[in-house]
Design a protein around this motif. Structure first.
Motif, PDB file in Angstrom:
ATOM      1  N   SER A   1      22.241  14.741   4.245  1.00 18.01           N
ATOM      2  CA  SER A   1      23.998  14.520   3.423  1.00 18.01           C
ATOM      3  C   SER A   1      23.326  13.899   2.183  1.00 18.01           C
ATOM      4  O   SER A   1      24.189  14.121   0.855  1.00 18.01           O
ATOM      5  N   ASP A   2      22.856  12.947   2.480  1.00 17.45           N
ATOM      6  CA  ASP A   2      22.920  11.813   1.676  1.00 17.45           C
ATOM      7  C   ASP A   2      21.738  11.933   0.999  1.00 17.45           C
ATOM      8  O   ASP A   2      21.618  11.037  -0.080  1.00 17.45           O
ATOM      9  N   VAL A   3      20.321  12.720   1.225  1.00 18.55           N
ATOM     10  CA  VAL A   3      19.219  12.904   0.708  1.00 18.55           C
ATOM     11  C   VAL A   3      19.071  13.812  -0.381  1.00 18.55           C
ATOM     12  O   VAL A   3      18.995  13.892  -1.424  1.00 18.55           O
ATOM     13  N   ASP A   4      19.275  14.855   0.190  1.00 19.39           N
ATOM     14  CA  ASP A   4      18.643  16.558  -1.045  1.00 19.39           C
ATOM     15  C   ASP A   4      19.467  17.862  -0.602  1.00 19.39           C
ATOM     16  O   ASP A   4      19.197  19.004   0.320  1.00 19.39           O
ATOM     17  N   MET A   5      21.167  17.623   0.149  1.00 19.17           N
ATOM     18  CA  MET A   5      22.337  18.520   0.157  1.00 19.17           C
ATOM     19  C   MET A   5      22.584  19.607  -0.114  1.00 19.17           C
ATOM     20  O   MET A   5      22.464  20.894  -0.137  1.00 19.17           O
TER      21      MET A   5
ATOM     22  N   SER B   1      32.272  18.938   5.621  1.00 20.23           N
ATOM     23  CA  SER B   1      33.055  17.827   4.669  1.00 20.23           C
ATOM     24  C   SER B   1      31.506  17.219   3.827  1.00 20.23           C
ATOM     25  O   SER B   1      30.756  16.912   3.216  1.00 20.23           O
ATOM     26  N   LEU B   2      29.985  16.661   5.071  1.00 20.43           N
ATOM     27  CA  LEU B   2      28.478  16.346   5.190  1.00 20.43           C
ATOM     28  C   LEU B   2      28.218  17.443   4.165  1.00 20.43           C
ATOM     29  O   LEU B   2      26.881  16.598   3.205  1.00 20.43           O
ATOM     30  N   ILE B   3      27.524  18.968   4.792  1.00 20.08           N
ATOM     31  CA  ILE B   3      27.416  20.114   3.307  1.00 20.08           C
ATOM     32  C   ILE B   3      28.114  19.476   2.374  1.00 20.08           C
ATOM     33  O   ILE B   3      26.990  19.647   1.015  1.00 20.08           O
ATOM     34  N   VAL B   4      29.411  19.432   2.107  1.00 15.67           N
ATOM     35  CA  VAL B   4      29.962  19.527   0.460  1.00 15.67           C
ATOM     36  C   VAL B   4      30.110  18.323  -0.176  1.00 15.67           C
ATOM     37  O   VAL B   4      30.484  18.507  -0.910  1.00 15.67           O
ATOM     38  N   GLY B   5      29.865  17.259   0.329  1.00 14.45           N
ATOM     39  CA  GLY B   5      30.338  15.745  -0.007  1.00 14.45           C
ATOM     40  C   GLY B   5      31.739  15.781   0.152  1.00 14.45           C
ATOM     41  O   GLY B   5      32.194  14.677  -0.836  1.00 14.45           O
ATOM     42  N   LYS B   6      32.530  16.348   0.779  1.00 17.45           N
ATOM     43  CA  LYS B   6      34.313  16.010   0.683  1.00 17.45           C
ATOM     44  C   LYS B   6      34.655  15.439   1.730  1.00 17.45           C
ATOM     45  O   LYS B   6      34.539  16.167   2.529  1.00 17.45           O
TER      46      LYS B   6
ATOM     47  N   VAL C   1       3.505  21.582   6.641  1.00 18.78           N
ATOM     48  CA  VAL C   1       3.385  22.469   5.471  1.00 18.78           C
ATOM     49  C   VAL C   1       4.660  22.324   4.321  1.00 18.78           C
ATOM     50  O   VAL C   1       4.603  22.374   3.373  1.00 18.78           O
ATOM     51  N   GLN C   2       5.976  22.887   5.012  1.00 20.23           N
ATOM     52  CA  GLN C   2       6.914  23.026   4.562  1.00 20.23           C
ATOM     53  C   GLN C   2       7.652  22.257   4.151  1.00 20.23           C
ATOM     54  O   GLN C   2       8.112  22.165   3.521  1.00 20.23           O
ATOM     55  N   CYS C   3       7.164  21.156   5.098  1.00 24.11           N
ATOM     56  CA  CYS C   3       8.795  19.939   5.192  1.00 24.11           C
ATOM     57  C   CYS C   3       7.580  18.680   4.006  1.00 24.11           C
ATOM     58  O   CYS C   3       8.665  18.254   3.393  1.00 24.11           O
ATOM     59  N   LEU C   4       6.759  19.331   4.108  1.00 27.28           N
ATOM     60  CA  LEU C   4       5.935  18.412   2.854  1.00 27.28           C
ATOM     61  C   LEU C   4       5.903  18.578   1.795  1.00 27.28           C
ATOM     62  O   LEU C   4       6.366  17.625   0.920  1.00 27.28           O
ATOM     63  N   ALA C   5       6.122  19.900   1.085  1.00 25.79           N
ATOM     64  CA  ALA C   5       5.846  20.483  -0.015  1.00 25.79           C
ATOM     65  C   ALA C   5       7.490  21.114  -0.188  1.00 25.79           C
ATOM     66  O   ALA C   5       8.095  21.087  -0.789  1.00 25.79           O
ATOM     67  N   THR C   6       8.377  21.703   0.351  1.00 28.10           N
ATOM     68  CA  THR C   6       9.922  22.384   0.127  1.00 28.10           C
ATOM     69  C   THR C   6      10.886  21.739   0.673  1.00 28.10           C
ATOM     70  O   THR C   6      10.916  23.014   2.122  1.00 28.10           O
ATOM     71  N   PRO C   7      10.992  21.158   1.532  1.00 27.89           N
ATOM     72  CA  PRO C   7      11.947  19.921   2.292  1.00 27.89           C
ATOM     73  C   PRO C   7      13.374  21.234   2.343  1.00 27.89           C
ATOM     74  O   PRO C   7      13.512  21.765   3.094  1.00 27.89           O
ATOM     75  N   GLU C   8      13.623  20.753   1.169  1.00 29.80           N
ATOM     76  CA  GLU C   8      14.868  21.937   1.291  1.00 29.80           C
ATOM     77  C   GLU C   8      14.665  23.141   1.280  1.00 29.80           C
ATOM     78  O   GLU C   8      15.916  23.257   2.171  1.00 29.80           O
TER      79      GLU C   8
ATOM     80  N   GLY D   1      20.291  20.236  -2.934  1.00 33.35           N
ATOM     81  CA  GLY D   1      19.417  21.518  -2.964  1.00 33.35           C
ATOM     82  C   GLY D   1      19.036  22.260  -1.503  1.00 33.35           C
ATOM     83  O   GLY D   1      18.342  23.304  -1.559  1.00 33.35           O
ATOM     84  N   ILE D   2      19.348  21.986  -0.263  1.00 33.16           N
ATOM     85  CA  ILE D   2      19.133  22.636   1.001  1.00 33.16           C
ATOM     86  C   ILE D   2      20.558  23.904   0.463  1.00 33.16           C
ATOM     87  O   ILE D   2      20.085  25.106   0.798  1.00 33.16           O
ATOM     88  N   ARG D   3      21.132  23.758   0.117  1.00 33.50           N
ATOM     89  CA  ARG D   3      22.747  24.653  -0.808  1.00 33.50           C
ATOM     90  C   ARG D   3      22.002  25.365  -1.499  1.00 33.50           C
ATOM     91  O   ARG D   3      21.973  26.963  -1.162  1.00 33.50           O
ATOM     92  N   ALA D   4      21.481  25.070  -2.590  1.00 35.17           N
ATOM     93  CA  ALA D   4      20.793  26.003  -3.094  1.00 35.17           C
ATOM     94  C   ALA D   4      19.282  26.998  -2.803  1.00 35.17           C
ATOM     95  O   ALA D   4      19.815  28.114  -3.321  1.00 35.17           O
ATOM     96  N   ALA D   5      18.612  26.483  -1.740  1.00 36.88           N
ATOM     97  CA  ALA D   5      17.608  27.207  -1.059  1.00 36.88           C
ATOM     98  C   ALA D   5      18.121  28.172  -0.232  1.00 36.88           C
ATOM     99  O   ALA D   5      17.918  29.256  -0.870  1.00 36.88           O
ATOM    100  N   TYR D   6      19.807  28.164   0.406  1.00 41.60           N
ATOM    101  CA  TYR D   6      19.993  28.746   1.105  1.00 41.60           C
ATOM    102  C   TYR D   6      20.992  29.727   0.189  1.00 41.60           C
ATOM    103  O   TYR D   6      20.577  31.010   1.730  1.00 41.60           O
ATOM    104  N   GLN D   7      21.316  29.818  -0.637  1.00 45.13           N
ATOM    105  CA  GLN D   7      22.078  30.673  -1.131  1.00 45.13           C
ATOM    106  C   GLN D   7      20.678  32.129  -1.527  1.00 45.13           C
ATOM    107  O   GLN D   7      20.765  32.811  -1.902  1.00 45.13           O
ATOM    108  N   GLU D   8      19.889  30.922  -2.549  1.00 46.09           N
ATOM    109  CA  GLU D   8      18.109  31.704  -2.748  1.00 46.09           C
ATOM    110  C   GLU D   8      18.019  33.184  -1.591  1.00 46.09           C
ATOM    111  O   GLU D   8      18.099  33.386  -1.898  1.00 46.09           O
ATOM    112  N   GLN D   9      17.836  32.197  -0.816  1.00 39.22           N
ATOM    113  CA  GLN D   9      17.228  32.715   0.124  1.00 39.22           C
ATOM    114  C   GLN D   9      18.159  33.668   1.074  1.00 39.22           C
ATOM    115  O   GLN D   9      17.747  35.039   1.660  1.00 39.22           O
ATOM    116  N   PHE D  10      19.022  33.848   1.580  1.00 36.78           N
ATOM    117  CA  PHE D  10      20.308  34.112   2.131  1.00 36.78           C
ATOM    118  C   PHE D  10      21.613  35.112   1.303  1.00 36.78           C
ATOM    119  O   PHE D  10      22.465  35.685   2.057  1.00 36.78           O
TER     120      PHE D  10
END
Length: 315
Positions: free
Chosen positions: A273-277, A310-315, A235-242, A279-288
């Protein structure tokens, strides 16, 4: 000297098990030349790696295995990064199915890839292992209550357009609620209607269905899934993967995370890293309440840490 020994001990230990500090080790090679007393002090100060054995300090075999795992993390990350995504997903799924790991990685591959990406992974799996992914899932999970769900997920080829039927989404939200209510002490993951909805509907349709579920039943559907881990992950992977991936990363960084948990750092960083990182960073900040890259930099070590950041921040 004490500070240098402490720094080298820290570099070797990998602390929480998220990589060793290769640059510090290399610096010691240069700085400690012709200074055997420093190496002797290092051995005596590091009982985890060395035990007194007669007149020498002997390397402990168990810790050597730990070090092998720590040194391999960066190599494994780079190999994953270099692979074709279809081969990478096929190998990730094959490893899980043949090593009796939790099914979560198969769920990730099945539910967070596009229809074409999942089809590509199935083609790669067939070419590499001479079995279909569906065949191996059905065989390896045959005794698990989530077998039908998993087979349906890896077999799916979902519509990816934006159109959603509100009436159908509302009807299926009601059907899911009825299934939850009637499950009793049984396994909801074995309910044919639940499996049908999750394995055939488009992701936008499921997002709308879960929205109506909350409106109708006053709870997010994940709250009603209890301990049914495979179902909740799907359910989480389908609807809220980030949000899902941010939780996986947090679990990997937690003190006391097991080997499988730590492996998730490289897997998620490489595959997303090339898909929704972002969004994942934003979700992590919001949750933790912290930046994901800061959490990784504070826990991981050496080149492994640098590659992850490097993969997480894209630099």
């Amino acid at each position: 000297m004490a500070d240098e020994v402490q720094a080298l001990t820290k570099a070797f230990s990998g602390l929480g098990g998220l990589g060793v500090d290769e640059p510090t080790m290399v610096a010691a090679l240069a700085n400690w030349r012709r200074q055997p007393e420093k190496r002797s002090g290092f051995r005596k100060s590091f009982p985890g790696l060395f035990k007194q054995h007669g007149v020498i300090e002997r390397c402990e075999d168990e810790y050597m295995l730990h070090l092998a795992a720590e040194f391999s993390r960066f190599k494994n990350l780079m190999v994953l990064w270099a692979m074709h995504p279809w081969e990478r997903d096929a190998r990730l799924a094959h490893h899980v199915l043949h090593q009796a790991h939790p099914a979560a990685i198969v769920v990730e591959v099945a539910c967070t890839r596009s229809a074409e990406e999942l089809l590509g992974a199935r083609k790669a799996y067939m070419a590499l292992f001479h079995h279909s992914l569906e065949e191996d899932v059905a065989y390896r999970a045959k005794d698990k209550p989530y077998c039908s769900l998993l087979v349906g997920l890896v077999s799916a080829y979902r519509y990816e357009g934006p159109k959603v039927s509100d009436d159908t989404a509302k009807a299926e939200a009601k059907a899911l609620g009825a299934a939850v209510k009637s499950a009793g002490g049984g396994k909801l993951v074995e309910n044919e209607e639940v499996v049908r909805i999750l394995t055939t509907r488009s992701k936008p349709h499921l997002v709308q269905t879960f929205k109506y579920y909350k409106e109708l039943h006053g709870k997010y559907i994940e709250e009603d899934l209890g301990s049914e881990e495979a179902l909740r992950e799907a359910v989480q992977c389908l609807a809220t993967p980030e949000r899902y991936f941010s939780q996986v990363m947090a679990a990997a960084l937690r003190e006391g995370a097991d080997h499988h948990g730590k492996e998730a750092l490289a897997r998620v960083a490489v595959t997303r890293s090339d898909v929704d990182m972002d969004g994942i960073r934003a979700a992590y900040q919001e949750q933790f309440g912290a930046k994901l890259e800061d959490a990784v930099a504070g826990s991981a070590h050496g080149h492994f840490k640098d590659a992850l950041v490097s993969l997480i921040v894209g630099k």
